[in-house]
Enzyme design. Structure first.
Site, PDB file in Angstrom:
ATOM      1  N   GLU A  50       0.870  -1.409   6.524  1.00 30.26           N
ATOM      2  CA  GLU A  50      -0.247  -1.415   7.487  1.00 30.26           C
ATOM      3  C   GLU A  50      -0.577  -2.829   7.938  1.00 30.26           C
ATOM      4  O   GLU A  50      -1.171  -3.045   8.991  1.00 30.26           O
ATOM      5  CB  GLU A  50      -1.484  -0.748   6.885  1.00 30.26           C
ATOM      6  CG  GLU A  50      -2.319  -1.609   5.960  1.00 30.26           C
ATOM      7  CD  GLU A  50      -1.750  -1.764   4.569  1.00 30.26           C
ATOM      8  OE1 GLU A  50      -2.438  -2.334   3.715  1.00 30.26           O
ATOM      9  OE2 GLU A  50      -0.606  -1.320   4.325  1.00 30.26           O
ATOM     10  N   HIS A  53       2.568  -4.012   2.006  1.00 36.29           N
ATOM     11  CA  HIS A  53       1.614  -3.455   2.962  1.00 36.29           C
ATOM     12  C   HIS A  53       2.225  -3.194   4.335  1.00 36.29           C
ATOM     13  O   HIS A  53       2.201  -4.069   5.205  1.00 36.29           O
ATOM     14  CB  HIS A  53       0.414  -4.391   3.095  1.00 36.29           C
ATOM     15  CG  HIS A  53      -0.407  -4.464   1.864  1.00 36.29           C
ATOM     16  ND1 HIS A  53      -1.413  -3.563   1.575  1.00 36.29           N
ATOM     17  CD2 HIS A  53      -0.356  -5.310   0.806  1.00 36.29           C
ATOM     18  CE1 HIS A  53      -1.950  -3.862   0.403  1.00 36.29           C
ATOM     19  NE2 HIS A  53      -1.322  -4.908  -0.080  1.00 36.29           N
ATOM     20  N   CYS A  55       1.020  -0.252  -2.675  1.00 35.08           N
ATOM     21  CA  CYS A  55       0.509  -1.322  -3.531  1.00 35.08           C
ATOM     22  C   CYS A  55      -0.073  -0.763  -4.839  1.00 35.08           C
ATOM     23  O   CYS A  55       0.679  -0.297  -5.676  1.00 35.08           O
ATOM     24  CB  CYS A  55      -0.491  -2.186  -2.772  1.00 35.08           C
ATOM     25  SG  CYS A  55      -0.608  -3.869  -3.418  1.00 35.08           S
TER      26      CYS A  55
END
Length: 365
Positions: free
Chosen positions: A339, A337, A247
């Site tokens: 994660e 993302h 990001c």
């Protein structure tokens, strides 16, 4: 009250008072606690497009950082009672306890359509001044997100370490530009010990932990202002230390490779964004939270100071660059993302790709 004069009247939700920030919307139907505690939302007033928010309350496990970072919160229909076996409290009470000013009962669909048509803009929420002209004047006096240098406001004050789960395999130095807790958890699950370092760290400080790789985290603000992290990324690539950026970290690496960045009209925020991984040809449903993007040609290898670079991931909604891959130095990025707390998890494999990059360097060393 938006800076262009559009206003909505509703009921106070969370803390009473007044707040200002950039109005943005997020389309996720779950994961509001993770959204609120994501440092990338610093100085932003978040509009939830899903109408029912707070249904599962809040708990002590799902925070992505040590506090709520949003500047303000806008919802249509907050749950009167949160119901979940993991809940330790209600969302409204949590917002009030942390001083987060919010508003409920407004037409969030109309507000979202307005932001899609006019773009993200400055906004204010007030329970103390109900005069539209007065509030709008203060909204227009607020700083814009374009040109905002915010990583120093969200980074850790001192280094800390998240240990690998099970057998330790590798060590990563993570530059904290607004890191989420799940990054280190996903690395730990792969046997990686992560040293989270302040955004102001020098190359010598990163190398002092003997990292096998370096990670540049997500975070808030305009990447065009982040000159120190850009210079640091160039130093890391000069050393040919494996590098992964997510990001804001992806935008930093983009700048380090010589690309420009620009502000999107209303950004990508939500957990349902389709992205093409050009390496595999697969389309992933992914989690996004970015208002800026890298300007790079989509269909060619670009010559840079560090050799050839190609766009590795593209958003299928608007052809925005969502990832870069260097061909001659061990570096790659994604602008979304992997994660992804609270989801989706289609892109979790990118942490495996990061570990494989480290393994490849070790094998060829």
């Amino acid at each position: 009250m938006l800076e262009d004069g559009r206003s909505f009247r509703g009921e106070s939700y969370g803390a009473a008072g007044e707040t200002f920030g950039e109005a943005v919307f997020t389309t996720g139907m779950t994961g509001y606690q993770e959204t609120l505690t994501d440092p990338s939302f610093h100085r932003q007033v978040v509009v939830q497009t899903a109408p029912h928010i707070g249904n599962t309350g809040v708990n002590g496990e799902d925070d992505e950082s040590s506090k709520i970072w949003v500047a303000g919160y806008v919802v249509r229909d907050p749950a009167r009672i949160g119901s979940n076996w993991r809940a330790t409290g209600g969302l409204g009470e949590r917002l009030a306890a942390e001083g987060v000013v919010g508003i409920s009962g407004i037409d969030t669909r109309a507000l979202t359509r307005h932001l899609r048509e006019r773009g993200a803009m400055r906004v204010g929420i007030s329970t103390v001044d109900l005069d539209p002209a007065s509030v709008q004047a203060r909204v227009r006096a607020q700083p814009e997100m374009l040109g905002a240098d915010l990583s120093a406001e969200v980074t850790t004050a001192k280094p800390y370490t998240v240990q690998a789960e099970g057998e330790h395999r590798y060590t990563v130095a993570a530059v904290d530009l607004g890191i989420k807790a799940n990054v280190a958890r996903r690395l730990a699950a792969r046997g990686v010990t992560t040293h989270i370092m302040p955004a102001t760290s020098s190359l010598a400080e990163l190398l002092a932990v003997s990292p096998d790789a370096v990670f540049f985290s997500p975070g808030p603000g305009d990447p065009a202002t982040a000159d120190h992290p850009v210079a640091l990324a160039r130093e890391v690539m000069n050393r040919k230390v494996p590098l992964f950026g997510i990001c804001f970290g992806s935008q930093i690496l983009g700048r380090a490779l010589g690309f420009d960045t620009y502000k999107l009209g209303y950004g990508h925020r939500g957990i349902n964004q389709p992205v093409l991984d050009r390496t595999t040809g697969k389309v992933e449903v992914t989690s996004h939270n970015h208002g800026f993007a890298v300007q790079a040609p989509l269909n060619t290898v670009i010559d840079t100071d560090f050799g050839g670079v190609e766009v590795s991931h593209v958003c299928l909604n608007d052809n925005v660059v969502e990832g870069l891959r260097a061909l001659e130095v061990p570096a790659f990025t994604v602008q979304y993302h992997p994660e992804a707390a609270a989801g989706t998890h289609d892109a979790d494999y990118l942490f495996d790709r990061f570990v494989e990059l480290v393994e490849g360097r070790k094998t060829n060393a």
